[in-house]
Design an enzyme around this catalytic site. Structure first.
Site, mmCIF file in Angstrom:
data_model
loop_
_atom_site.group_PDB
_atom_site.id
_atom_site.type_symbol
_atom_site.label_atom_id
_atom_site.label_comp_id
_atom_site.label_asym_id
_atom_site.label_seq_id
_atom_site.Cartn_x
_atom_site.Cartn_y
_atom_site.Cartn_z
ATOM 1 N N LYS A 137 -47.778 36.833 -10.310
ATOM 2 C CA LYS A 137 -47.679 36.021 -9.088
ATOM 3 C C LYS A 137 -46.781 36.651 -8.027
ATOM 4 C CE LYS A 137 -48.821 31.341 -10.493
ATOM 5 N NZ LYS A 137 -48.393 29.945 -10.565
ATOM 6 N N ASP A 148 -50.296 25.986 -5.259
ATOM 7 C CA ASP A 148 -49.560 25.114 -6.193
ATOM 8 C C ASP A 148 -48.697 24.113 -5.421
ATOM 9 O OD1 ASP A 148 -50.495 26.199 -8.557
ATOM 10 O OD2 ASP A 148 -48.853 27.639 -8.757
HETATM 11 P P1 NAP Z 1 -42.091 30.846 -16.094
HETATM 12 O O1 NAP Z 1 -42.051 31.544 -14.778
HETATM 13 O O2 NAP Z 1 -42.132 31.638 -17.354
HETATM 14 O O3 NAP Z 1 -40.814 29.858 -16.108
HETATM 15 C C1 NAP Z 1 -40.527 29.010 -17.183
HETATM 16 C C2 NAP Z 1 -39.123 28.399 -17.009
HETATM 17 O O4 NAP Z 1 -38.917 27.463 -18.080
HETATM 18 C C3 NAP Z 1 -37.971 29.388 -17.119
HETATM 19 O O5 NAP Z 1 -36.902 28.883 -16.342
HETATM 20 C C4 NAP Z 1 -37.622 29.330 -18.606
HETATM 21 O O6 NAP Z 1 -36.300 29.694 -18.886
HETATM 22 C C5 NAP Z 1 -37.774 27.849 -18.851
HETATM 23 N N1 NAP Z 1 -38.029 27.495 -20.246
HETATM 24 C C6 NAP Z 1 -38.972 27.999 -21.062
HETATM 25 N N2 NAP Z 1 -38.934 27.352 -22.257
HETATM 26 C C7 NAP Z 1 -37.949 26.424 -22.167
HETATM 27 C C8 NAP Z 1 -37.436 25.453 -23.058
HETATM 28 N N3 NAP Z 1 -37.947 25.291 -24.290
HETATM 29 N N4 NAP Z 1 -36.415 24.662 -22.649
HETATM 30 C C9 NAP Z 1 -35.882 24.822 -21.413
HETATM 31 N N5 NAP Z 1 -36.316 25.734 -20.511
HETATM 32 C C10 NAP Z 1 -37.357 26.517 -20.885
HETATM 33 O O7 NAP Z 1 -43.361 29.885 -16.186
HETATM 34 P P2 NAP Z 1 -44.027 29.073 -14.979
HETATM 35 O O8 NAP Z 1 -45.038 29.880 -14.286
HETATM 36 O O9 NAP Z 1 -42.923 28.484 -14.189
HETATM 37 O O10 NAP Z 1 -44.845 27.935 -15.768
HETATM 38 C C11 NAP Z 1 -44.148 26.919 -16.469
HETATM 39 C C12 NAP Z 1 -45.117 25.850 -16.962
HETATM 40 O O11 NAP Z 1 -45.697 25.190 -15.851
HETATM 41 C C13 NAP Z 1 -46.286 26.395 -17.809
HETATM 42 O O12 NAP Z 1 -46.488 25.524 -18.896
HETATM 43 C C14 NAP Z 1 -47.465 26.331 -16.866
HETATM 44 O O13 NAP Z 1 -48.700 26.127 -17.540
HETATM 45 C C15 NAP Z 1 -47.108 25.095 -16.034
HETATM 46 N N6 NAP Z 1 -47.757 25.108 -14.734
HETATM 47 C C16 NAP Z 1 -48.633 24.111 -14.466
HETATM 48 C C17 NAP Z 1 -49.266 24.085 -13.252
HETATM 49 C C18 NAP Z 1 -50.240 22.976 -12.953
HETATM 50 O O14 NAP Z 1 -51.093 23.166 -12.076
HETATM 51 N N7 NAP Z 1 -50.128 21.839 -13.618
HETATM 52 C C19 NAP Z 1 -49.025 25.076 -12.274
HETATM 53 C C20 NAP Z 1 -48.100 26.094 -12.579
HETATM 54 C C21 NAP Z 1 -47.472 26.097 -13.840
HETATM 55 P P3 NAP Z 1 -35.949 31.053 -19.685
HETATM 56 O O15 NAP Z 1 -36.073 32.151 -18.666
HETATM 57 O O16 NAP Z 1 -34.581 30.794 -20.169
HETATM 58 O O17 NAP Z 1 -36.985 31.202 -20.774
#
Ligand code: NAP
Length: 313
Positions: free
Chosen positions: A82, A118
Site C-alpha cells: 500500500k 478505505d
Molecule cells: P497492519 O498494517 O499489519 O497493522 C496491524 C496493526 O495491528 C499494527 O499496529 C500491529 O502492531 C497491530 N496488531 C497486530 N496484532 C495485534 C494484537 N494481537 N494485539 C494488538 N495489536 C496488534 O495491518 P492493516 O493493514 O492495518 O490491517 C489490519 C486489519 O484490518 C486486518 O485484519 C485487515 O483485514 C483489516 N482491514 C479491514 C478493512 C475493511 O475493509 N474492513 C480494510 C483494511 C484493513 P504490531 O506492529 O505490534 O504487530
C-alpha cells in the site's frame, strides 16, 4: 509514455486485479465479478501475489505499468504494497498524500493515479450505522482506535476529518506516536493523542464513545483473539466497530454484544471500498446491494476450516 484514454462509458469489458502478499482467499474477485455482471459488463478480476520489496520491485513496477498501458483498467493494492506502490504512480490523491497509503490504482487522462477508498468507505459505513442510534442525541465525539498500522491511518484520518477526538492505542507505542506525527500537520486544531494498548493505560482515559479495532486480532483462524486487554471491562456506554470481517462476529464484537453495547464488523467497509473502486475504474455506479449479497455468502465460506490465513481484501 502517454496513453490515450479509452472513453470508459463506452467500454464494455474491464480487467481488474489485486496485488499484495499473501493473497489467499480474497473476496475481491467475487465482489467485482458480481458487480460487472450486474452492470451488464464483461471482464475479469485476477490476483497478482507479489513478494514484499525489494524482492518484488520489478514485478510490482511491471504490474502497475499494465494499468498505464491499459492492459488493466484498475488495480487494488493491499499489504505489503500500500505504501511502496506510490513510487510507481504519477499522481496521489489528497487522501493518499495525507495517510501515505493507497488501495486503488487507476488511469485518469493518461495519468496513473493512486487513491484511498478505505477512508470514505469507513466513514460512510460508520456514519450510516451510528445514525440508526444517534438521531435523538449528540454523542461525545471521542474515539479510541486500537492499533497503529496501515488501516489505522485511514481510520484515524476519517475520524479526524469528521471532527472526532482520537486516542490511538498500540502495543508498540512508537508506531502510534509516528502515526500521530505524520497526520497531525493536516489537522492543526489537534484532537489526536496516543497511549499503550494495556488495561492500566486505557483505564486512565475518559470513556470513549467509539472504539475501533484496526488490528487483525480476531481474524480467522485466530478467532479467539481480541485486541481488548484482558481484565478490563468494555465501557458500558461505548459503541464498537471492528474492521475485521472474517468472522463476521469477532471475539471483540461478541464481547461487546454480551455487555450489551452496539457492535459492528467491517464487512460494510470492505464492500464500500470495493464499490468506490468499481466506480473509479468503470465510470459507473456500483451495485452495492449485489456486492453485499455476495459478501454475505462468501464471508460464511471464508470461515470454513479449509481456509488459510491471508488477506481478504
Ligand atoms: P497492519 O498494517 O499489519 O497493522 C496491524 C496493526 O495491528 C499494527 O499496529 C500491529 O502492531 C497491530 N496488531 C497486530 N496484532 C495485534 C494484537 N494481537 N494485539 C494488538 N495489536 C496488534 O495491518 P492493516 O493493514 O492495518 O490491517 C489490519 C486489519 O484490518 C486486518 O485484519 C485487515 O483485514 C483489516 N482491514 C479491514 C478493512 C475493511 O475493509 N474492513 C480494510 C483494511 C484493513 P504490531 O506492529 O505490534 O504487530
Amino acid at each position: 509514455m502517454r496513453i490515450l484514454e479509452v472513453n470508459r462509458v463506452d467500454k464494455k469489458t474491464f480487467h481488474f486485479g489485486l496485488t499484495g502478499y499473501p493473497l489467499a482467499h480474497s473476496l475481491s474477485p467475487a465482489l467485482h465479478d458480481a458487480a460487472l455482471a450486474a452492470t451488464g459488463l464483461e471482464g475479469s478480476y485476477d490476483l497478482f501475489p507479489i513478494s514484499p520489496l525489494p524482492d518484488g520491485f520489478d514485478d510490482l513496477a511491471a504490474l502497475v505499468n499494465r494499468v498505464h498501458t491499459g492492459q488493466l483498467d484498475g488495480l487494488n493494492v493491499t499489504i505489503p504494497h500500500k505504501q511502496s506502490v506510490l513510487q510507481f504512480v504519477e499522481e496521489c490523491s489528497p487522501a493518499v498524500k495525507r495517510v501515505g497509503a493507497a488501495n486503488v490504482i487507476y488511469r485518469l487522462n493518461g495519468h496513473l493515479v493512486a487513491e484511498n477508498t478505505d477512508i470514505p468507505a469507513f466513514k460512510e459505513d460508520l456514519n450510516t450505522w451510528l445514525s440508526d442510534f444517534t438521531s435523538e442525541f449528540l454523542p461525545p465525539r471521542r474515539a479510541l482506535v486500537l492499533g497503529a498500522g496501515g488501516a489505522a491511518r485511514s481510520v484515524v484520518d476519517a475520524l479526524l476529518s469528521d471532527t472526532w477526538k482520537v486516542v490511538i492505542a498500540a502495543r508498540n507505542l512508537q508506531q502510534a506516536v509516528d502515526l500521530c506525527a505524520s497526520l497531525s500537520p493536516y489537522y492543526p486544531t489537534g484532537g489526536l493523542d496516543t497511549t499503550t494498548l494495556t488495561a492500566p493505560a486505557l483505564k486512565k482515559l475518559e470513556p470513549p464513545f467509539l472504539i475501533v479495532n484496526t488490528t487483525p486480532a480476531g481474524m480467522w483462524p485466530d478467532t479467539d483473539l481480541s485486541p481488548w486487554p484482558d481484565g478490563l471491562a468494555l465501557p458500558e456506554t461505548s459503541f464498537v466497530y471492528d474492521l475485521v470481517y472474517n468472522p463476521a462476529e469477532t471475539a471483540l464484537v461478541k464481547a461487546a454484544r454480551a455487555v450489551p453495547i452496539p457492535a459492528l464488523s467491517g464487512g460494510g467497509m470492505l464492500i464500500g471500498q470495493a464499490a468506490l473502486a468499481f466506480t473509479l475504474w468503470t465510470g459507473r455506479p456500483a451495485p452495492k446491494q449485489v456486492m453485499r449479497r455476495v459478501f454475505d455468502q462468501k464471508a460464511g465460506l471464508a470461515e470454513k476450516p479449509s481456509s488459510k490465513r491471508g488477506s481478504l481484501l
